[in-house]
Each structure stands twice: as structure tokens, then as C-alpha cells.
Design an enzyme around this catalytic site. Structure first.
Site, PDB file in Angstrom:
ATOM      1  N   LYS A  73     -20.884   9.127 -11.772  1.00 45.62           N
ATOM      2  CA  LYS A  73     -22.205   9.765 -11.654  1.00 45.62           C
ATOM      3  C   LYS A  73     -22.598   9.906 -10.193  1.00 45.62           C
ATOM      4  CE  LYS A  73     -26.192  11.543 -12.881  1.00 45.62           C
ATOM      5  NZ  LYS A  73     -27.307  10.993 -13.642  1.00 45.62           N
ATOM      6  N   LYS A  97     -33.351   9.177  -4.822  1.00 47.92           N
ATOM      7  CA  LYS A  97     -33.038   7.819  -5.306  1.00 47.92           C
ATOM      8  C   LYS A  97     -31.536   7.649  -5.496  1.00 47.92           C
ATOM      9  CE  LYS A  97     -32.260   6.855  -9.424  1.00 47.92           C
ATOM     10  NZ  LYS A  97     -32.049   6.646 -10.862  1.00 47.92           N
TER      11      LYS A  97
END
Lengths: 286, 286
Positions: free
Chosen positions: B170, B238
Site C-alpha cells: 500500500k 498522512k
């Protein structure tokens, strides 16, 4: 139609072959005459100079390397502009500076010769299979005259705008593509740092939001550690040099491209000039 | 099967709805209980705590925001680990640090609870249409037990490797995707500096070597100057923070990602936190 083709390298030769195969009368010229041999065998004629080539051609195609090469074959001694007839169209498939494309077009316009900048994307494979994406700048009327010929060379032909617009689109293409290669290389480096096989990571990513032709083609080369060149990295380095200079002239900030450019500099410094740009991964390794 | 779902935001809610629609008995928990209302209406039950939810579930799914959120709902007071039975599987769809995923998995393993890190790509749209790409790290045996459930949520399910490997994949996905958005933004900026319409440039590029989902989706948003969020830019910011810290810890050089990260910092500083990441274009404008 009577056609001319100048520049018979990795891109130009298969493009010229496709035009010949489509039944056109083709005259060719190359800086190294031996590059023309396969085409002459297939029925093309050879001209001694670009000017001589232009004398009998309705449309002339160019596929050379750099801005200076295009200036030379068009405006130099015995160049195309000395031979081309009013009403002829010169289509330049080389990747050069938009400002040079505009200047060359302006010089030719005085002699009523149309010039289209029409750089291509898709590499030597796309040239062979006639699946190139062709980005065109210049007069729409000139494009309409040569569109059936371009359809022999590529699958998509987009008129981006006025003179130079094709080169700007190509600059955007190269910027995005090589930035993509650099990002995939960093992903491969991060995966390796975590002890993972990048082939499996790539497979997981292909169907998601990071999916791209770059991930498919260059990611696969990195996963297999096959760094043999599709397109030599030095050509991508050249392309970056063109638009980074344009960006400086125009005052357009390109922070990510600037970093990619430095990585390409490192690639050149490491001697990977003729290798594939997927070698950017090797620059990140010890 | 008896399922639990924790985290009912933009991603979690449509995923939970798909599980419910597939006929499973579903219990949900969310930090803000009102987020559960539509699911309760559709037949789900509500648990007062993650521990209570885990007590009756064979498989528990998590879709929260950050590493600390996952630690809290799994290992905190009244967390999943207090209620889950040996043999249960916890599937975490959140995007968090690989090291945290590994630590949580190790804690749960002592109690014979399987933990899979299974972050997804495809956004809220992909969650609704059940076309997510799911990248899985952890034991293959645990994945095989929940694979039919994951098939209800996404279209591709790839077992990348051991614990944490899904999160690494990811991270690679986010790195490549956002670097792509930044590169497309710079291409749009360069095109504008040349006075060109980026919509036409994008169309010329789509079929070529720079073609990607990012160019299709985010390039289109930039061309139309529609900066309404698909995924809020602060979430990409983030994600970058997570893997840039990992890269520092592991000593993996990510020069292009570092530059993209700074552009995301600029995006936050300009106040575009809740806008789409295609707003990176605005950071390049006056």
C-alpha cells in the site's frame, strides 16, 4: 502520394517501412547512408541531400534526435527548405524544443511550406506495430491533408494546438512517464528494504489506483532485473533537458521533475546512458 | 458467517454494507455511534465496545485511519483482543505503518488470533462498487479462510507476503500514485505556461506511454479545475508520512518521494487539507 523520409533510426526506419508498405512512393535520406539499405531493398529511392529529397515530395517526414538536427536538415545547406515546393508539408516526428519547432515553422511559412510538429509516444515497438500516439501542433488544414498518412503510422492522432503544441504535449508525456519510472524504482527500493519480492508487490498494485503503463512495462523490467534498453536512458535525459530549460525560461516551477532530472543525471554519471531508464533503480542501490 | 466491522467512514461503511448485502450476520462498532445508523437500519447489530463485538464474531474487519487507531481498537481497553476467541481472524483494511501491523499481529498470535493487514486501493467509489484492490500480508492459511469474504469487497486480492507486506504494498501504491498526481500537476503547469489547454494535452497523452489511471482521473480533474475531494489530500499526506519515516528507519533513499512529500506539505500549509490532491496544481500557481 510522393513522400520523403529523413532519419532512419530506431523510430524512423519502421515508420518509413510502414509508409512504403501502404503503397506510397518513398524517397529517403539519412546522415549514415547505410541506414537506408533495408528500405532501398524494399523499394525506396535514395536522395543525395534533403534538398534533393524535398524536390519531388508532397510530404516529408523527419525523425531525428535533437533540435540542432532538425534545424540542420530543414534550414541548413542543402536542407529541405532549399528543395521543398510551395504547398508541401513537412511533418517532424522528432522530440525537440517547442521554441525551435515554432522558429522552423515560421521560416518555412515564408516559402508557403507547412510545418507540423508531430512527436510520437510508444517507442520502437509502437513504431513497428503502427500503434504510436501522435501529438500534433500546427495548422489544422495541414494536419487534415496528412492525416491519412499519420493513420498509417499511429493509432491516435490528436491536434493539440498551434505550432509547438505537439512538442509541449510530448514534454508533458516524457515528464510524466519518467517521473513514473522514478517513482516505481523508489517503490521497488522500499519493497526490497522490507525484504519483499517486488514482482508480487507490482502484481498487487496493477489493478489499483497506481496502475499505469509505466508500472506494467518498467515495473516488470525492474522486478525481473532486465535493464536492457527499450529506449536508451540518455534520450530521456535529453528530453528532460529540453523542457527543464523551457520551464526556466517561462518561470514555471517543476519541483518533482527537477528531482527526477537529478536522478537522470546520476544515471548518466553512473554510465547507464545506453541502458533502460528502469536502471534508475540501480542508482538507489548501494 | 458471524462478522464484525469496526470503522464506518467513507471506506468502511460501503464495505460493511456489501458484507451485509451478501447475507452475513454483521455486528458493527464505530467511535461515533451515529455513523452506524444506516447499517443498523439495514439489519446490522451494534456492539457497545470492540471487545463485545469480537465475542460473537468469526471474522472482524477494521477500517480506521491511523496506526494509533488500530492499536487502540485492537489492543486498548475493551479492545478486540479482550473479546476475540482463539481461531478468530482480524482483517485490517486501514493504511498504517508495516511495523505497527507486525507488532499487533505478534500480540494477537499469542492468543491464537490471526491478523491480516489488508489495505485497499480504489477509494470510496471502489468500496461502493466492490472493485477494490486488496493487498494482503500475513499467514496464507488465514487468507484462505477469509478469501470468500474479501471477494465480496474487492475485485483483486493479492497475497503479497508475511505480516506487514500488505502495508508495504500500500505504501508503494500511495508513493507511486501521489508522485503521479504531482507529475501530472507539473505537466498541467507547463502546458499552461505555453498557453495550452491541458484538456487537449491530456487527451493526446492518454493513449501513449504516460497513460495511467492517475492521468485519467486526476488529470481530468485538473483540466476541469474540479478540486472537490475524491480522497482528502490530508490522507495522502498522512500516508507519505508513514513510509518516509519507514524509509528513514531502513535507510532506503527515496529522493523523488521526498520532493512529492514537500509538495504535500505545501498543500497542507495552503489549507487544502480536505480538498482533492489534484490541488497540487494550485501550489504551482501564483
Amino acid at each position: 502520394m510522393k513522400l520523403g523520409f529523413i532519419g532512419l533510426g530506431a523510430m524512423g526506419r519502421p515508420m518509413a517501412e510502414n509508409l512504403l508498405r501502404a503503397g506510397h512512393e518513398l524517397t529517403v535520406w539519412a546522415r549514415r547512408p547505410d541506414a537506408a539499405a533495408p528500405l532501398l531493398k524494399a523499394g525506396a529511392r535514395y536522395a543525395e541531400t534533403p534538398a534533393a529529397l524535398a524536390r519531388h515530395a508532397d510530404v516529408v517526414f523527419i525523425a531525428v534526435t535533437a533540435s540542432a538536427d532538425v534545424e540542420q536538415v530543414v534550414l541548413g545547406a542543402q536542407g529541405l527548405s532549399e528543395g521543398a515546393r510551395p504547398g508541401a508539408v513537412i511533418v517532424d516526428h522528432s522530440t525537440i524544443a517547442p521554441a525551435v519547432a515554432r522558429a522552423v515553422a515560421a521560416r518555412l511559412a515564408r516559402r508557403e511550406i507547412d510545418f507540423l510538429d508531430a512527436p510520437v509516444s510508444g517507442g520502437a515497438g509502437g513504431a513497428r506495430s503502427a500503434t504510436l500516439a501522435i501529438m500534433v501542433g500546427g495548422a489544422a488544414s495541414a494536419l487534415e491533408r496528412v492525416r491519412p498518412l499519420l493513420a498509417v503510422l499511429g493509432r491516435t492522432i490528436v491536434h493539440v494546438g498551434d505550432c509547438g503544441a505537439g512538442q509541449v504535449a510530448k514534454a508533458c508525456n516524457q515528464m510524466i512517464m519518467v517521473a513514473g519510472i522514478a517513482a516505481v524504482a523508489e517503490a521497488a527500493r522500499l519493497a526490497a528494504a522490507h525484504g519483499l519480492d517486488f514482482g508480487r508487490v507490482r502484481a498487487a498494485l496493477a489493478a489499483g489506483s497506481a496502475g499505469s503503463r509505466v508500472l506494467d512495462v518498467f515495473g516488470d523490467r525492474m522486478a525481473r532485473r532486465d535493464f536492457a534498453a527499450g529506449v536508451a536512458a540518455r534520450l530521456h535525459h535529453k528530453d528532460y533537458g529540453i523542457f527543464m530549460a523551457e520551464a526556466a525560461r517561462l518561470g514555471a516551477p517543476l519541483p518533482v521533475a527537477a528531482q527526477v532530472w537529478q536522478q537522470l543525471n546520476a544515471l548518466m554519471a553512473r554510465g547507464f546512458c545506453d541502458d533502460d531508464t528502469s536502471s534508475l533503480l540501480k542508482v538507489l542501490e548501494a
